[in-house]
Scaffold this motif. Structure first.
Motif, PDB file in Angstrom:
ATOM      1  N   ASP A   3      -5.514  -8.084  -9.007  1.00 27.53           N
ATOM      2  CA  ASP A   3      -4.942  -9.191  -8.766  1.00 27.53           C
ATOM      3  C   ASP A   3      -3.971  -9.025  -7.234  1.00 27.53           C
ATOM      4  OD1 ASP A   3      -1.442 -10.034  -8.601  1.00 27.53           O
ATOM      5  OD2 ASP A   3      -1.714  -8.693 -11.241  1.00 27.53           O
ATOM      6  N   LYS A   4      -4.470 -10.629  -6.901  1.00 30.96           N
ATOM      7  CA  LYS A   4      -4.234 -10.951  -5.562  1.00 30.96           C
ATOM      8  C   LYS A   4      -2.520 -10.448  -4.982  1.00 30.96           C
ATOM      9  CE  LYS A   4      -7.856 -13.899  -4.835  1.00 30.96           C
ATOM     10  NZ  LYS A   4      -8.526 -15.343  -3.917  1.00 30.96           N
ATOM     11  N   GLU A   5      -1.737 -10.965  -6.172  1.00 26.34           N
ATOM     12  CA  GLU A   5      -0.291 -10.797  -5.560  1.00 26.34           C
ATOM     13  C   GLU A   5       0.228  -9.326  -5.730  1.00 26.34           C
ATOM     14  OE1 GLU A   5       2.183 -13.240  -8.544  1.00 26.34           O
ATOM     15  OE2 GLU A   5       1.034 -15.302  -8.485  1.00 26.34           O
ATOM     16  N   ARG A   6      -0.259  -8.243  -6.385  1.00 30.09           N
ATOM     17  CA  ARG A   6       0.396  -7.382  -6.610  1.00 30.09           C
ATOM     18  C   ARG A   6       0.015  -6.300  -5.109  1.00 30.09           C
ATOM     19  NH1 ARG A   6      -1.426  -4.660 -12.265  1.00 30.09           N
ATOM     20  NH2 ARG A   6      -0.059  -3.112 -11.196  1.00 30.09           N
ATOM     21  N   VAL A   7      -1.665  -7.112  -4.728  1.00 28.35           N
ATOM     22  CA  VAL A   7      -2.236  -6.983  -3.569  1.00 28.35           C
ATOM     23  C   VAL A   7      -1.680  -7.102  -2.274  1.00 28.35           C
ATOM     24  CG1 VAL A   7      -3.907  -7.060  -1.447  1.00 28.35           C
ATOM     25  CG2 VAL A   7      -4.370  -6.074  -4.445  1.00 28.35           C
ATOM     26  N   ALA A   8      -1.199  -7.977  -2.417  1.00 30.75           N
ATOM     27  CA  ALA A   8      -0.225  -8.704  -1.296  1.00 30.75           C
ATOM     28  C   ALA A   8       1.319  -8.358  -1.317  1.00 30.75           C
ATOM     29  CB  ALA A   8       0.322  -9.951  -1.433  1.00 30.75           C
ATOM     30  N   ALA A   9       2.644  -8.143  -2.443  1.00 34.65           N
ATOM     31  CA  ALA A   9       3.222  -7.210  -2.739  1.00 34.65           C
ATOM     32  C   ALA A   9       2.958  -6.124  -2.092  1.00 34.65           C
ATOM     33  CB  ALA A   9       3.766  -7.373  -4.275  1.00 34.65           C
ATOM     34  N   ALA A  10       1.995  -4.632  -1.871  1.00 41.23           N
ATOM     35  CA  ALA A  10       1.900  -3.825  -1.272  1.00 41.23           C
ATOM     36  C   ALA A  10       1.992  -3.448  -0.646  1.00 41.23           C
ATOM     37  CB  ALA A  10       0.189  -3.066  -2.900  1.00 41.23           C
ATOM     38  N   MET A  11       1.529  -4.165   0.521  1.00 39.39           N
ATOM     39  CA  MET A  11       1.195  -4.588   1.530  1.00 39.39           C
ATOM     40  C   MET A  11       2.303  -4.729   2.570  1.00 39.39           C
ATOM     41  SD  MET A  11      -2.173  -3.346   2.518  1.00 39.39           S
ATOM     42  CE  MET A  11      -1.635  -3.438   4.120  1.00 39.39           C
ATOM     43  N   GLU A  12       3.230  -4.724   1.161  1.00 41.66           N
ATOM     44  CA  GLU A  12       4.764  -5.527   2.453  1.00 41.66           C
ATOM     45  C   GLU A  12       5.846  -3.925   1.959  1.00 41.66           C
ATOM     46  OE1 GLU A  12       6.433  -8.647   0.502  1.00 41.66           O
ATOM     47  OE2 GLU A  12       5.328 -10.397   0.698  1.00 41.66           O
ATOM     48  N   ASN A  13       5.512  -3.073   1.634  1.00 42.96           N
ATOM     49  CA  ASN A  13       5.815  -1.434   0.965  1.00 42.96           C
ATOM     50  C   ASN A  13       5.655  -0.776   2.564  1.00 42.96           C
ATOM     51  OD1 ASN A  13       5.535   0.790   0.715  1.00 42.96           O
ATOM     52  ND2 ASN A  13       6.411   0.944  -1.155  1.00 42.96           N
ATOM     53  N   PRO A  14       6.391  -0.412   3.362  1.00 41.57           N
ATOM     54  CA  PRO A  14       6.091   0.076   4.729  1.00 41.57           C
ATOM     55  C   PRO A  14       4.989   1.957   4.400  1.00 41.57           C
ATOM     56  CG  PRO A  14       8.235   0.146   4.515  1.00 41.57           C
ATOM     57  CD  PRO A  14       7.962  -0.724   3.492  1.00 41.57           C
ATOM     58  N   ASN A  15       5.574   1.894   3.422  1.00 41.73           N
ATOM     59  CA  ASN A  15       5.469   3.158   3.734  1.00 41.73           C
ATOM     60  C   ASN A  15       3.569   3.134   2.780  1.00 41.73           C
ATOM     61  OD1 ASN A  15       7.824   4.550   4.247  1.00 41.73           O
ATOM     62  ND2 ASN A  15       8.099   4.632   2.458  1.00 41.73           N
ATOM     63  N   LEU A  16       2.720   2.601   2.226  1.00 43.78           N
ATOM     64  CA  LEU A  16       1.848   2.368   1.396  1.00 43.78           C
ATOM     65  C   LEU A  16       1.164   1.589   2.773  1.00 43.78           C
ATOM     66  CD1 LEU A  16      -0.282   2.222  -0.500  1.00 43.78           C
ATOM     67  CD2 LEU A  16       0.566   0.422  -1.728  1.00 43.78           C
ATOM     68  N   ARG A  17       1.970   0.329   3.317  1.00 46.57           N
ATOM     69  CA  ARG A  17       1.075   0.022   4.180  1.00 46.57           C
ATOM     70  C   ARG A  17       0.341   1.096   5.336  1.00 46.57           C
ATOM     71  NH1 ARG A  17       4.721  -3.657   4.839  1.00 46.57           N
ATOM     72  NH2 ARG A  17       4.923  -2.613   7.341  1.00 46.57           N
ATOM     73  N   GLU A  18       1.741   2.206   6.198  1.00 47.24           N
ATOM     74  CA  GLU A  18       1.511   3.129   6.939  1.00 47.24           C
ATOM     75  C   GLU A  18       0.346   3.490   5.806  1.00 47.24           C
ATOM     76  OE1 GLU A  18       3.201   6.602   9.247  1.00 47.24           O
ATOM     77  OE2 GLU A  18       4.327   5.460   7.500  1.00 47.24           O
ATOM     78  N   ILE A  19      -0.035   3.938   4.919  1.00 47.84           N
ATOM     79  CA  ILE A  19      -1.802   4.706   4.243  1.00 47.84           C
ATOM     80  C   ILE A  19      -2.494   4.009   4.488  1.00 47.84           C
ATOM     81  CG2 ILE A  19      -1.942   5.535   2.286  1.00 47.84           C
ATOM     82  CD1 ILE A  19       0.727   6.496   1.267  1.00 47.84           C
ATOM     83  N   VAL A  20      -2.505   2.974   4.038  1.00 49.48           N
ATOM     84  CA  VAL A  20      -4.020   1.903   4.234  1.00 49.48           C
ATOM     85  C   VAL A  20      -4.371   2.042   5.677  1.00 49.48           C
ATOM     86  CG1 VAL A  20      -4.346  -0.195   3.647  1.00 49.48           C
ATOM     87  CG2 VAL A  20      -2.906   0.953   1.893  1.00 49.48           C
ATOM     88  N   GLU A  21      -3.398   1.815   6.710  1.00 44.65           N
ATOM     89  CA  GLU A  21      -3.969   1.713   8.029  1.00 44.65           C
ATOM     90  C   GLU A  21      -4.234   3.279   7.815  1.00 44.65           C
ATOM     91  OE1 GLU A  21      -3.973  -0.915   9.882  1.00 44.65           O
ATOM     92  OE2 GLU A  21      -2.391  -2.501   8.604  1.00 44.65           O
ATOM     93  N   GLN A  22      -4.028   4.152   8.141  1.00 42.94           N
ATOM     94  CA  GLN A  22      -4.932   5.325   8.172  1.00 42.94           C
ATOM     95  C   GLN A  22      -6.249   5.577   7.720  1.00 42.94           C
ATOM     96  OE1 GLN A  22      -1.919   8.211   7.294  1.00 42.94           O
ATOM     97  NE2 GLN A  22      -0.921   7.736   8.522  1.00 42.94           N
ATOM     98  N   CYS A  23      -6.195   4.965   6.668  1.00 41.30           N
ATOM     99  CA  CYS A  23      -7.588   5.039   5.818  1.00 41.30           C
ATOM    100  C   CYS A  23      -8.363   4.027   6.625  1.00 41.30           C
ATOM    101  CB  CYS A  23      -6.864   4.761   4.406  1.00 41.30           C
ATOM    102  SG  CYS A  23      -6.447   5.587   3.489  1.00 41.30           S
ATOM    103  N   VAL A  24      -8.539   2.737   6.820  1.00 41.07           N
ATOM    104  CA  VAL A  24      -9.170   2.009   7.019  1.00 41.07           C
ATOM    105  C   VAL A  24      -8.990   1.506   8.440  1.00 41.07           C
ATOM    106  CG1 VAL A  24      -8.718   0.232   5.563  1.00 41.07           C
ATOM    107  CG2 VAL A  24      -6.941  -0.129   7.489  1.00 41.07           C
ATOM    108  N   THR A  25      -8.183   2.488   9.748  1.00 43.23           N
ATOM    109  CA  THR A  25      -8.269   2.411  11.377  1.00 43.23           C
ATOM    110  C   THR A  25      -9.506   3.443  11.395  1.00 43.23           C
ATOM    111  OG1 THR A  25      -5.784   2.450  11.339  1.00 43.23           O
ATOM    112  CG2 THR A  25      -7.094   2.936  13.030  1.00 43.23           C
ATOM    113  N   GLU A  26     -10.116   2.897  12.409  1.00 41.65           N
ATOM    114  CA  GLU A  26     -11.607   3.569  13.359  1.00 41.65           C
ATOM    115  C   GLU A  26     -11.246   4.538  13.979  1.00 41.65           C
ATOM    116  OE1 GLU A  26     -14.905   3.571  11.601  1.00 41.65           O
ATOM    117  OE2 GLU A  26     -14.627   2.181  10.400  1.00 41.65           O
TER     118      GLU A  26
END
Length: 210
Positions: free
Chosen positions: A184-207
């Motif tokens: 769901d593109k809208e839910r994905v976009a909304a999730a990335m606006e959450n600073p705490n969740l975005r930080e977790i994602v960044e930690q996972c995807v960063t080489e």
């Protein structure tokens, strides 16, 4: 290359045997009773002849083989991007946990320089509670894994693509709900606006070297 040329020559010989042989001094094939040739019949004969030439020359098979090989190479390119993503809960990569493998990636050609990427990843356990990963966030660990796949591929792939991400069929009790959420593109976009969740994602995807 020599084998291909031999095939083409053989196909050309076949073409000569299929076409009518004109009478000496005659510039076109004979026509019954002086009537004009049926263009639909002529077109059908030409199409049939061309198809036979391509078939016997091996050009059709070669073209399909080249396309399949190109899709396999694209799939490996995609896998090389996602293999190093780290699990949201464990210190391992998705490759190390067998969450993703080379076989879980499929690439289909949609048009010129545009592709459909289908990823089916496997959870480490066949069930999980839908308890939130972090406070005030409705994304479970598996959904965050799918989110990481989305983000990493959007950032790293050099070609135009559409992306579909699913949990491998039969590997999780809530796969249908999770599949809907991570696509769901809208839910994905909304999730990335959450600073705490975005930080977790960044930690996972960063080489590691980034």
């Amino acid at each position: 290359m020599t084998v291909d040329l031999l095939k083409v020559r053989a196909a050309a010989q076949l073409l000569r045997t299929l076409l009518p042989v004109p009478v000496k001094g005659q510039t076109s094939p004979p026509v019954n009773d002086g009537a004009a040739p049926d263009m639909e019949v002529v077109s059908g004969c030409v199409s049939l002849t061309v198809n036979k030439v391509l078939f016997f020359s091996g050009l059709v098979g070669n073209r399909n083989d080249l396309k399949a090989k190109a899709m396999e190479e694209k799939a490996l390119e995609v896998y090389d991007v996602i293999r190093s993503i780290r699990d949201p809960e464990k210190p391992n990569t998705l490759e190390e946990l067998d969450v993703v493998t080379e076989k879980c990636v499929e690439v289909q050609e949609l048009g010129e320089d545009e592709f459909l990427i289908i990823i089916k990843f496997s959870p480490t356990v066949p069930h999980c509670s839908l308890a939130t990963l972090i406070e005030h966030c409705s994304w479970s660990v598996l959904c965050v894994t799918g989110l990481c796949l989305q983000v990493k591929l959007q950032r790293c792939l050099p070609f135009k693509h559409k992306l579909e991400i699913y949990i491998s069929e039969g590997t999780h009790s809530t796969e249908e709900d999770i599949n809907k959420q991570i696509n769901d593109k809208e839910r994905v976009a909304a999730a990335m606006e959450n600073p705490n969740l975005r930080e977790i994602v960044e930690q996972c995807v960063t080489e590691p070297d980034d």
